[in-house]
Design a protein around this motif. Structure first.
Motif, PDB file in Angstrom:
ATOM      1  N   GLU A 130     -14.961  -2.852  -7.482  1.00  0.00           N
ATOM      2  CA  GLU A 130     -13.514  -2.948  -7.650  1.00  0.00           C
ATOM      3  C   GLU A 130     -12.929  -1.683  -8.265  1.00  0.00           C
ATOM      4  O   GLU A 130     -11.893  -1.185  -7.836  1.00  0.00           O
ATOM      5  CB  GLU A 130     -13.160  -4.165  -8.521  1.00  0.00           C
ATOM      6  CG  GLU A 130     -13.347  -5.489  -7.830  1.00  0.00           C
ATOM      7  CD  GLU A 130     -13.142  -6.677  -8.766  1.00  0.00           C
ATOM      8  OE1 GLU A 130     -12.675  -6.472  -9.914  1.00  0.00           O
ATOM      9  OE2 GLU A 130     -13.469  -7.785  -8.348  1.00  0.00           O
ATOM     10  N   GLN A 131     -13.604  -1.164  -9.270  1.00  0.00           N
ATOM     11  CA  GLN A 131     -13.119   0.063  -9.923  1.00  0.00           C
ATOM     12  C   GLN A 131     -13.190   1.252  -8.971  1.00  0.00           C
ATOM     13  O   GLN A 131     -12.284   2.090  -8.948  1.00  0.00           O
ATOM     14  CB  GLN A 131     -13.913   0.330 -11.188  1.00  0.00           C
ATOM     15  CG  GLN A 131     -13.610  -0.650 -12.293  1.00  0.00           C
ATOM     16  CD  GLN A 131     -14.472  -0.440 -13.532  1.00  0.00           C
ATOM     17  OE1 GLN A 131     -15.147   0.564 -13.677  1.00  0.00           O
ATOM     18  NE2 GLN A 131     -14.447  -1.401 -14.420  1.00  0.00           N
ATOM     19  N   ALA A 163     -10.370   1.032  -6.572  1.00  0.00           N
ATOM     20  CA  ALA A 163      -9.106   1.397  -7.229  1.00  0.00           C
ATOM     21  C   ALA A 163      -8.965   2.917  -7.318  1.00  0.00           C
ATOM     22  O   ALA A 163      -7.880   3.455  -7.128  1.00  0.00           O
ATOM     23  CB  ALA A 163      -9.045   0.776  -8.622  1.00  0.00           C
ATOM     24  N   ALA A 187      -7.962   4.206  -3.983  1.00  0.00           N
ATOM     25  CA  ALA A 187      -6.595   3.831  -3.595  1.00  0.00           C
ATOM     26  C   ALA A 187      -5.540   4.765  -4.192  1.00  0.00           C
ATOM     27  O   ALA A 187      -4.413   4.779  -3.718  1.00  0.00           O
ATOM     28  CB  ALA A 187      -6.311   2.393  -4.023  1.00  0.00           C
ATOM     29  N   LYS A 188      -5.915   5.539  -5.194  1.00  0.00           N
ATOM     30  CA  LYS A 188      -4.940   6.441  -5.857  1.00  0.00           C
ATOM     31  C   LYS A 188      -4.604   7.623  -4.983  1.00  0.00           C
ATOM     32  O   LYS A 188      -5.338   8.121  -4.225  1.00  0.00           O
ATOM     33  CB  LYS A 188      -5.480   6.932  -7.191  1.00  0.00           C
ATOM     34  CG  LYS A 188      -5.542   5.834  -8.208  1.00  0.00           C
ATOM     35  CD  LYS A 188      -6.022   6.382  -9.515  1.00  0.00           C
ATOM     36  CE  LYS A 188      -6.087   5.260 -10.537  1.00  0.00           C
ATOM     37  NZ  LYS A 188      -6.525   5.704 -11.815  1.00  0.00           N
TER      38      LYS A 188
END
Length: 64
Positions: free
Chosen positions: A56-57, A60, A63-64
């Motif tokens: 998940e991290q 993330a 996704a930035k």
């Protein structure tokens, strides 16, 4: 880049490659999790691996 290639690089080199768009954080996380799966039964270094949180991290970051 293969799993073996990824895990041979330093954390700084991997961070730089992720920041420059040469690698995805998810790709790096998955490579290290595969290595953990392969080696941990022999060395029993980890009780738990927090796989879901790591993925998940990494997603993330990508996704930035």
């Amino acid at each position: 880049m293969s799993n073996d290639d990824l895990i041979q690089h330093s954390a700084v080199a991997l961070r730089n490659a992720i920041q420059q768009g040469e690698l995805k954080a998810l790709e790096v996380a998955e490579a290290y999790l595969r290595r953990l799966e392969a080696r941990n039964p022999d060395i029993n270094a980890f009780i738990s691996d927090c796989r879901e949180a790591a993925l998940e991290q990494a997603a993330a970051v990508d996704a930035k």
